[in-house]
Design a protein around this motif. Structure first.
Motif, PDB file in Angstrom:
ATOM      1  N   LYS A   1     -50.847  94.436  30.419  1.00 59.27           N
ATOM      2  CA  LYS A   1     -51.868  94.138  29.405  1.00 59.27           C
ATOM      3  C   LYS A   1     -53.072  95.070  29.563  1.00 59.27           C
ATOM      4  N   ALA A   2     -53.491  95.328  30.799  1.00 61.11           N
ATOM      5  CA  ALA A   2     -54.625  96.222  31.048  1.00 61.11           C
ATOM      6  C   ALA A   2     -54.272  97.661  30.669  1.00 61.11           C
ATOM      7  N   ALA A   3     -53.049  98.079  30.950  1.00 62.17           N
ATOM      8  CA  ALA A   3     -52.612  99.428  30.574  1.00 62.17           C
ATOM      9  C   ALA A   3     -52.578  99.571  29.052  1.00 62.17           C
ATOM     10  N   THR A   4     -52.130  98.541  28.372  1.00 63.09           N
ATOM     11  CA  THR A   4     -52.113  98.555  26.906  1.00 63.09           C
ATOM     12  C   THR A   4     -53.524  98.665  26.351  1.00 63.09           C
TER      13      THR A   4
ATOM     14  N   ARG B   1     -47.312 104.448  36.094  1.00 60.80           N
ATOM     15  CA  ARG B   1     -46.975 105.036  34.800  1.00 60.80           C
ATOM     16  C   ARG B   1     -47.695 106.369  34.641  1.00 60.80           C
ATOM     17  N   ARG B   2     -47.005 107.324  34.092  1.00 63.64           N
ATOM     18  CA  ARG B   2     -47.613 108.598  33.699  1.00 63.64           C
ATOM     19  C   ARG B   2     -47.502 108.671  32.187  1.00 63.64           C
TER      20      ARG B   2
ATOM     21  N   PRO C   1     -52.000 103.472  37.852  1.00 66.38           N
ATOM     22  CA  PRO C   1     -51.407 103.055  39.126  1.00 66.38           C
ATOM     23  C   PRO C   1     -50.561 101.791  38.989  1.00 66.38           C
ATOM     24  N   ARG C   2     -49.789 101.517  40.006  1.00 63.65           N
ATOM     25  CA  ARG C   2     -48.837 100.407  39.946  1.00 63.65           C
ATOM     26  C   ARG C   2     -49.488  99.036  39.955  1.00 63.65           C
TER      27      ARG C   2
ATOM     28  N   LEU D   1     -42.257 105.651  33.218  1.00 53.29           N
ATOM     29  CA  LEU D   1     -42.403 104.571  34.192  1.00 53.29           C
ATOM     30  C   LEU D   1     -41.695 104.999  35.471  1.00 53.29           C
ATOM     31  N   ASN D   2     -42.469 105.163  36.541  1.00 50.01           N
ATOM     32  CA  ASN D   2     -41.917 105.609  37.816  1.00 50.01           C
ATOM     33  C   ASN D   2     -41.270 104.444  38.561  1.00 50.01           C
TER      34      ASN D   2
END
Length: 62
Positions: free
Chosen positions: A18-21, A46-47, A12-13, A40-41
């Motif tokens: 850093k958390a997505a990584t 992010r999908r 989610p947006r 990247l929407n």
């Protein structure tokens, strides 16, 4: 040609970069996934499509 299985992950947006990584690194280290595609929407979400190779064992008949 190798066969792959895929896993789609939605980030989610509100999730920081850093958390997505860290999330994707955990998938890569413990699940043996690799990045196939990242989208990247416009709203900031992010999908992510991850893939890993399917290893088939061949039965040995003697």
């Amino acid at each position: 040609m190798p066969e792959y299985e895929f896993c789609d992950v939605y980030v989610p947006r509100g999730v920081s970069r850093k958390a997505a990584t860290r999330l994707l690194t955990d998938h890569a280290e413990y699940g043996h996934w690799e990045l196939d595609r990242l989208r990247l929407n416009p709203d900031g979400s992010r999908r992510v499509r991850l893939r890993r190779r399917i290893i088939r064992q061949i039965r040995a008949t003697w």
